[in-house]
Each structure stands twice: as structure tokens, then as C-alpha cells.
Design a protein around this motif. Structure first.
Motif, PDB file in Angstrom:
ATOM      1  N   LYS A   8     -26.325 -61.776 -63.683  1.00 50.26           N
ATOM      2  CA  LYS A   8     -25.411 -61.393 -62.610  1.00 50.26           C
ATOM      3  C   LYS A   8     -25.330 -59.871 -62.484  1.00 50.26           C
ATOM      4  CE  LYS A   8     -22.410 -65.422 -62.640  1.00 50.26           C
ATOM      5  NZ  LYS A   8     -21.018 -65.878 -62.652  1.00 50.26           N
ATOM      6  N   MET A   9     -24.773 -59.439 -61.345  1.00 51.55           N
ATOM      7  CA  MET A   9     -24.599 -58.016 -61.092  1.00 51.55           C
ATOM      8  C   MET A   9     -23.342 -57.809 -60.261  1.00 51.55           C
ATOM      9  SD  MET A   9     -27.101 -55.565 -58.825  1.00 51.55           S
ATOM     10  CE  MET A   9     -28.260 -55.104 -60.081  1.00 51.55           C
ATOM     11  N   ASP A  10     -22.609 -56.730 -60.539  1.00 52.16           N
ATOM     12  CA  ASP A  10     -21.478 -56.307 -59.717  1.00 52.16           C
ATOM     13  C   ASP A  10     -21.937 -55.109 -58.896  1.00 52.16           C
ATOM     14  OD1 ASP A  10     -20.023 -58.199 -61.103  1.00 52.16           O
ATOM     15  OD2 ASP A  10     -18.950 -56.743 -62.338  1.00 52.16           O
ATOM     16  N   VAL A  11     -21.520 -55.049 -57.633  1.00 52.39           N
ATOM     17  CA  VAL A  11     -21.911 -53.948 -56.752  1.00 52.39           C
ATOM     18  C   VAL A  11     -20.662 -53.313 -56.169  1.00 52.39           C
ATOM     19  CG1 VAL A  11     -23.152 -53.332 -54.642  1.00 52.39           C
ATOM     20  CG2 VAL A  11     -24.092 -55.068 -56.163  1.00 52.39           C
ATOM     21  N   THR A  12     -20.558 -51.995 -56.292  1.00 48.62           N
ATOM     22  CA  THR A  12     -19.450 -51.250 -55.712  1.00 48.62           C
ATOM     23  C   THR A  12     -19.955 -50.493 -54.494  1.00 48.62           C
ATOM     24  OG1 THR A  12     -18.357 -51.037 -57.842  1.00 48.62           O
ATOM     25  CG2 THR A  12     -17.706 -49.477 -56.132  1.00 48.62           C
ATOM     26  N   ILE A  13     -19.300 -50.714 -53.372  1.00 52.76           N
ATOM     27  CA  ILE A  13     -19.649 -50.043 -52.123  1.00 52.76           C
ATOM     28  C   ILE A  13     -18.694 -48.865 -51.984  1.00 52.76           C
ATOM     29  CG2 ILE A  13     -19.718 -50.250 -49.621  1.00 52.76           C
ATOM     30  CD1 ILE A  13     -20.514 -53.112 -51.982  1.00 52.76           C
ATOM     31  N   PRO A  14     -19.236 -47.654 -51.840  1.00 53.10           N
ATOM     32  CA  PRO A  14     -18.370 -46.469 -51.784  1.00 53.10           C
ATOM     33  C   PRO A  14     -17.638 -46.355 -50.451  1.00 53.10           C
ATOM     34  CG  PRO A  14     -20.656 -45.841 -51.453  1.00 53.10           C
ATOM     35  CD  PRO A  14     -20.646 -47.314 -51.759  1.00 53.10           C
ATOM     36  N   THR A  15     -16.683 -45.443 -50.403  1.00 52.46           N
ATOM     37  CA  THR A  15     -15.962 -45.136 -49.170  1.00 52.46           C
ATOM     38  C   THR A  15     -16.963 -44.753 -48.086  1.00 52.46           C
ATOM     39  OG1 THR A  15     -14.036 -44.396 -50.385  1.00 52.46           O
ATOM     40  CG2 THR A  15     -14.253 -43.577 -48.135  1.00 52.46           C
ATOM     41  N   TYR A  16     -16.735 -45.255 -46.879  1.00 51.18           N
ATOM     42  CA  TYR A  16     -17.650 -45.043 -45.769  1.00 51.18           C
ATOM     43  C   TYR A  16     -16.854 -44.589 -44.549  1.00 51.18           C
ATOM     44  CZ  TYR A  16     -21.309 -46.070 -42.358  1.00 51.18           C
ATOM     45  OH  TYR A  16     -22.239 -45.973 -41.369  1.00 51.18           O
ATOM     46  N   SER A  17     -17.335 -43.568 -43.881  1.00 50.03           N
ATOM     47  CA  SER A  17     -16.612 -43.036 -42.714  1.00 50.03           C
ATOM     48  C   SER A  17     -17.489 -43.048 -41.475  1.00 50.03           C
ATOM     49  CB  SER A  17     -16.168 -41.597 -42.979  1.00 50.03           C
ATOM     50  OG  SER A  17     -15.244 -41.556 -44.032  1.00 50.03           O
ATOM     51  N   LEU A  18     -16.858 -43.345 -40.347  1.00 44.17           N
ATOM     52  CA  LEU A  18     -17.501 -43.263 -39.028  1.00 44.17           C
ATOM     53  C   LEU A  18     -16.652 -42.331 -38.178  1.00 44.17           C
ATOM     54  CD1 LEU A  18     -18.156 -47.058 -38.466  1.00 44.17           C
ATOM     55  CD2 LEU A  18     -19.871 -45.330 -38.978  1.00 44.17           C
ATOM     56  N   GLU A  19     -17.257 -41.292 -37.656  1.00 43.39           N
ATOM     57  CA  GLU A  19     -16.510 -40.320 -36.867  1.00 43.39           C
ATOM     58  C   GLU A  19     -16.718 -40.538 -35.377  1.00 43.39           C
ATOM     59  OE1 GLU A  19     -17.596 -36.448 -38.264  1.00 43.39           O
ATOM     60  OE2 GLU A  19     -16.681 -36.770 -40.220  1.00 43.39           O
ATOM     61  N   ASN A  20     -15.701 -40.199 -34.618  1.00 45.33           N
ATOM     62  CA  ASN A  20     -15.757 -40.198 -33.146  1.00 45.33           C
ATOM     63  C   ASN A  20     -16.052 -41.558 -32.531  1.00 45.33           C
ATOM     64  OD1 ASN A  20     -15.254 -37.364 -33.020  1.00 45.33           O
ATOM     65  ND2 ASN A  20     -17.386 -37.025 -33.570  1.00 45.33           N
ATOM     66  N   THR A  21     -15.474 -42.638 -33.102  1.00 48.70           N
ATOM     67  CA  THR A  21     -15.609 -43.946 -32.461  1.00 48.70           C
ATOM     68  C   THR A  21     -14.550 -44.037 -31.365  1.00 48.70           C
ATOM     69  OG1 THR A  21     -14.030 -45.205 -33.800  1.00 48.70           O
ATOM     70  CG2 THR A  21     -16.250 -44.916 -34.710  1.00 48.70           C
ATOM     71  N   VAL A  22     -14.574 -45.096 -30.567  1.00 42.11           N
ATOM     72  CA  VAL A  22     -13.565 -45.260 -29.519  1.00 42.11           C
ATOM     73  C   VAL A  22     -12.164 -45.432 -30.099  1.00 42.11           C
ATOM     74  CG1 VAL A  22     -15.176 -46.164 -27.812  1.00 42.11           C
ATOM     75  CG2 VAL A  22     -13.976 -47.738 -29.328  1.00 42.11           C
ATOM     76  N   MET A  23     -12.069 -45.798 -31.392  1.00 37.73           N
ATOM     77  CA  MET A  23     -10.779 -45.948 -32.061  1.00 37.73           C
ATOM     78  C   MET A  23     -10.447 -44.719 -32.899  1.00 37.73           C
ATOM     79  SD  MET A  23     -10.835 -49.954 -33.209  1.00 37.73           S
ATOM     80  CE  MET A  23     -12.228 -49.745 -34.287  1.00 37.73           C
ATOM     81  N   GLY A  24     -11.224 -43.668 -32.790  1.00 40.85           N
ATOM     82  CA  GLY A  24     -11.001 -42.458 -33.583  1.00 40.85           C
ATOM     83  C   GLY A  24     -11.958 -42.422 -34.757  1.00 40.85           C
ATOM     84  N   ASP A  25     -11.612 -41.642 -35.769  1.00 37.90           N
ATOM     85  CA  ASP A  25     -12.407 -41.552 -36.993  1.00 37.90           C
ATOM     86  C   ASP A  25     -11.959 -42.672 -37.927  1.00 37.90           C
ATOM     87  OD1 ASP A  25     -13.481 -39.230 -35.918  1.00 37.90           O
ATOM     88  OD2 ASP A  25     -12.132 -37.917 -37.034  1.00 37.90           O
ATOM     89  N   LEU A  26     -12.891 -43.510 -38.356  1.00 37.79           N
ATOM     90  CA  LEU A  26     -12.570 -44.654 -39.200  1.00 37.79           C
ATOM     91  C   LEU A  26     -13.087 -44.420 -40.614  1.00 37.79           C
ATOM     92  CD1 LEU A  26     -13.603 -47.549 -36.813  1.00 37.79           C
ATOM     93  CD2 LEU A  26     -11.349 -46.534 -37.107  1.00 37.79           C
ATOM     94  N   THR A  27     -12.289 -44.823 -41.615  1.00 35.29           N
ATOM     95  CA  THR A  27     -12.708 -44.735 -43.008  1.00 35.29           C
ATOM     96  C   THR A  27     -12.443 -46.075 -43.676  1.00 35.29           C
ATOM     97  OG1 THR A  27     -12.155 -42.386 -43.082  1.00 35.29           O
ATOM     98  CG2 THR A  27     -12.395 -43.514 -45.193  1.00 35.29           C
TER      99      THR A  27
END
Length: 68
Positions: A8-27
Motif C-alpha cells: 500500500k501507499m499513502d499520497v499527500t496532495i499539496p496545497t493548490y491555487s488557481l488565480e483569476n478564476t470567475v470565482m476569484g483566486d481559489l486555494t
């Protein structure tokens, strides 16, 4: 790691940001998917975690205002 006879394996997904979407900057915050099992036929680690109760939280900032 080995869980009995299962690899087995555990996977950690880091913080991810999207800038300038129609809803603003998303994190999207960090999250961990645990217990992925090795699938010999597919040649990788897989897990259907849709029923694991994972919750995801994101922060939206629009024109300088935080919208949770």
C-alpha cells in the motif's frame, strides 16, 4: 508499505491555487489519500476513495475579499 500481504501507499496532495478564476483566486488545502493498493494489471497504485468520507475545503478571494 506492507499491510499484511498487501503493498500500500499513502499520497499527500499539496496545497493548490488557481488565480483569476470567475470565482476569484481559489486555494485547495492539502489532503492525504491513504491505503492505495498496488494493482499489478494496471501497473500502479489505485484506490476508489469516493466513499471514504474525504472532505475538501477551499478558500476563495475575490477582489481582496475572502469568501469561505
Amino acid at each position: 508499505y506492507m499491510d499484511g500481504e498487501v503493498q500500500k501507499m499513502d499520497v499527500t496532495i499539496p496545497t493548490y491555487s488557481l488565480e483569476n478564476t470567475v470565482m476569484g483566486d481559489l486555494t485547495l488545502g492539502t489532503y492525504t489519500v491513504k491505503g492505495l493498493t498496488y494493482d499489478e494489471a494496471k501497473g500502479g497504485f489505485y484506490r476508489d476513495y469516493k466513499n471514504d468520507g474525504l472532505t475538501f475545503h477551499f478558500k476563495s478571494v475575490f477582489k481582496g475579499n475572502s469568501c469561505l
